[in-house]
Design a protein around this motif. Structure first.
Motif, short mmCIF file in Angstrom:
data_model
loop_
_atom_site.label_atom_id
_atom_site.label_comp_id
_atom_site.label_asym_id
_atom_site.label_seq_id
_atom_site.Cartn_x
_atom_site.Cartn_y
_atom_site.Cartn_z
N GLY A 269 -28.23 -39.09 -22.40
CA GLY A 269 -27.13 -39.16 -22.81
C GLY A 269 -26.34 -40.29 -22.76
O GLY A 269 -25.40 -41.13 -23.77
N MET A 270 -26.36 -41.30 -22.11
CA MET A 270 -26.45 -42.98 -21.93
C MET A 270 -27.37 -43.63 -22.76
O MET A 270 -26.62 -43.79 -23.87
CB MET A 270 -26.46 -43.37 -20.43
N ALA A 271 -28.77 -43.17 -23.46
CA ALA A 271 -29.30 -43.20 -24.53
C ALA A 271 -28.17 -43.52 -26.05
O ALA A 271 -28.35 -43.75 -26.92
CB ALA A 271 -30.42 -43.46 -25.08
N ALA A 272 -28.31 -42.34 -25.93
CA ALA A 272 -27.09 -40.99 -26.99
C ALA A 272 -25.51 -42.16 -27.18
O ALA A 272 -24.87 -42.27 -29.04
CB ALA A 272 -26.76 -39.89 -26.54
N ALA A 273 -25.32 -42.29 -26.10
CA ALA A 273 -23.37 -43.05 -26.61
C ALA A 273 -23.59 -44.65 -27.12
O ALA A 273 -23.02 -44.93 -27.48
CB ALA A 273 -23.42 -42.76 -24.74
N ILE A 274 -24.71 -45.13 -26.85
CA ILE A 274 -25.51 -45.89 -27.24
C ILE A 274 -25.72 -46.88 -27.95
O ILE A 274 -25.90 -47.30 -29.43
CB ILE A 274 -25.64 -46.89 -25.77
N PHE A 275 -27.31 -45.28 -28.54
CA PHE A 275 -27.92 -45.92 -29.94
C PHE A 275 -27.08 -45.13 -30.81
O PHE A 275 -27.43 -44.06 -30.73
CB PHE A 275 -28.93 -45.64 -29.14
N PRO A 276 -27.01 -45.94 -32.31
CA PRO A 276 -26.44 -45.18 -33.34
C PRO A 276 -27.94 -43.75 -33.71
O PRO A 276 -26.82 -43.13 -34.58
CB PRO A 276 -26.31 -46.58 -34.45
N MET A 277 -28.51 -43.91 -33.00
CA MET A 277 -29.89 -43.17 -34.11
C MET A 277 -30.03 -42.10 -33.57
O MET A 277 -29.45 -41.68 -32.29
CB MET A 277 -31.00 -43.79 -35.01
N ILE B 137 -21.10 -37.13 -28.98
CA ILE B 137 -22.70 -37.64 -28.32
C ILE B 137 -23.40 -36.91 -28.47
O ILE B 137 -23.32 -37.00 -27.50
CB ILE B 137 -22.06 -38.33 -26.92
N PRO B 138 -24.58 -36.39 -29.60
CA PRO B 138 -25.08 -35.31 -29.37
C PRO B 138 -26.50 -35.60 -28.56
O PRO B 138 -26.94 -36.75 -29.15
CB PRO B 138 -25.35 -34.81 -30.60
N VAL B 139 -27.60 -35.07 -28.37
CA VAL B 139 -28.43 -35.17 -27.99
C VAL B 139 -29.10 -33.76 -28.09
O VAL B 139 -29.04 -33.05 -27.94
CB VAL B 139 -28.67 -35.34 -26.49
N ALA B 140 -30.23 -34.14 -28.95
CA ALA B 140 -31.33 -32.81 -28.85
C ALA B 140 -32.38 -32.58 -27.90
O ALA B 140 -32.55 -33.71 -27.64
CB ALA B 140 -31.93 -33.42 -30.83
N THR B 141 -32.10 -31.43 -27.55
CA THR B 141 -32.33 -31.58 -26.51
C THR B 141 -33.24 -30.60 -26.63
O THR B 141 -33.43 -28.94 -27.24
CB THR B 141 -31.69 -30.64 -25.40
N VAL B 142 -35.02 -30.34 -25.92
CA VAL B 142 -35.55 -29.73 -26.00
C VAL B 142 -35.89 -28.54 -24.45
O VAL B 142 -34.91 -28.74 -23.73
CB VAL B 142 -37.33 -30.49 -26.44
N ALA B 143 -37.59 -27.77 -24.49
CA ALA B 143 -36.90 -27.14 -23.33
C ALA B 143 -37.01 -28.18 -21.94
O ALA B 143 -37.87 -29.12 -22.23
CB ALA B 143 -38.48 -26.17 -23.66
N ILE B 144 -37.30 -27.02 -20.86
CA ILE B 144 -37.54 -28.06 -19.62
C ILE B 144 -39.36 -27.86 -19.79
O ILE B 144 -40.16 -27.84 -20.10
CB ILE B 144 -37.35 -27.38 -17.72
N ASP B 145 -39.84 -29.82 -19.09
CA ASP B 145 -41.07 -29.69 -19.55
C ASP B 145 -41.36 -30.50 -20.96
O ASP B 145 -43.23 -30.43 -21.50
CB ASP B 145 -42.16 -29.52 -18.27
#
Length: 168
Positions: A72-80, A108-116
């Motif tokens: 989430g923090m990466a998504a808040a800073i990184f524009p891609m 602030i989207p984060v594409a999220t995959v499954a656990i591990d």
């Protein structure tokens, strides 16, 4: 120049996150992999995320367990695009990580995959990059065929030897 940054909060995440690296290698995608804690070294993390675009990154894959603030923090800073990989935890089996990553505020989207699910994160990064790379798109199509052929081979074996023999 690395097109994908793979970052994790601890070296204990490496067995999971290395699966993303393996997928990127399979498709010939350059990447950089590192360990940075958003909580224990916020200044270094901030510099990493802030300079990622200058380094040529088009996607960041961020793995984290527990509080899982790294994606989430990466998504808040990184524009891609940022792809979050929730890491399995001892206390809540990674559900805590999943919720931390997937419940991002609007904007602030984060594409999220499954656990591990780092392998899927690698595939998703490749798919994102393939929107502007026709050669990579062809590799992804071939990979999809490989997956299909693998399932067909298993189906044929099951039909040939039967259920009891297949399970031996």
């Amino acid at each position: 120049m690395a097109k994908v940054g793979i970052v994790m909060g601890s070296d204990s995440d490496l067995p999971v996150m290395s699966k993303a690296a393996e997928i990127l290698e399979k498709f010939g995608i350059d990447y950089e992999i590192t360990v940075i804690s958003a909580h224990r070294m916020p200044d270094i993390f901030f510099d990493y995320a802030k300079s990622a675009e200058e380094k040529g990154f088009k996607v960041i894959i961020a793995g984290a367990g527990g509080a899982a603030h790294l994606p989430g923090m990466a998504a808040a800073i990184f524009p891609m695009p940022v792809i979050g990989v929730p890491i399995h935890t001892k206390t809540l089996s990674g559900v805590d990580s999943l919720y931390s990553i997937v419940q991002m505020p609007s904007g602030i989207p984060v594409a999220t995959v499954a656990i591990d699910g780092a392998a899927n994160a690698g595939i998703l990064a490749a798919k994102i990059l393939s929107t502007s790379d026709s050669a990579l798109l062809e590799k992804l199509k071939a990979y999809k065929e490989e997956l299909k052929e693998g399932v067909v081979a298993k189906k044929e074996k099951l039909e040939r030897v039967g259920f009891r023999e297949y399970n031996k």
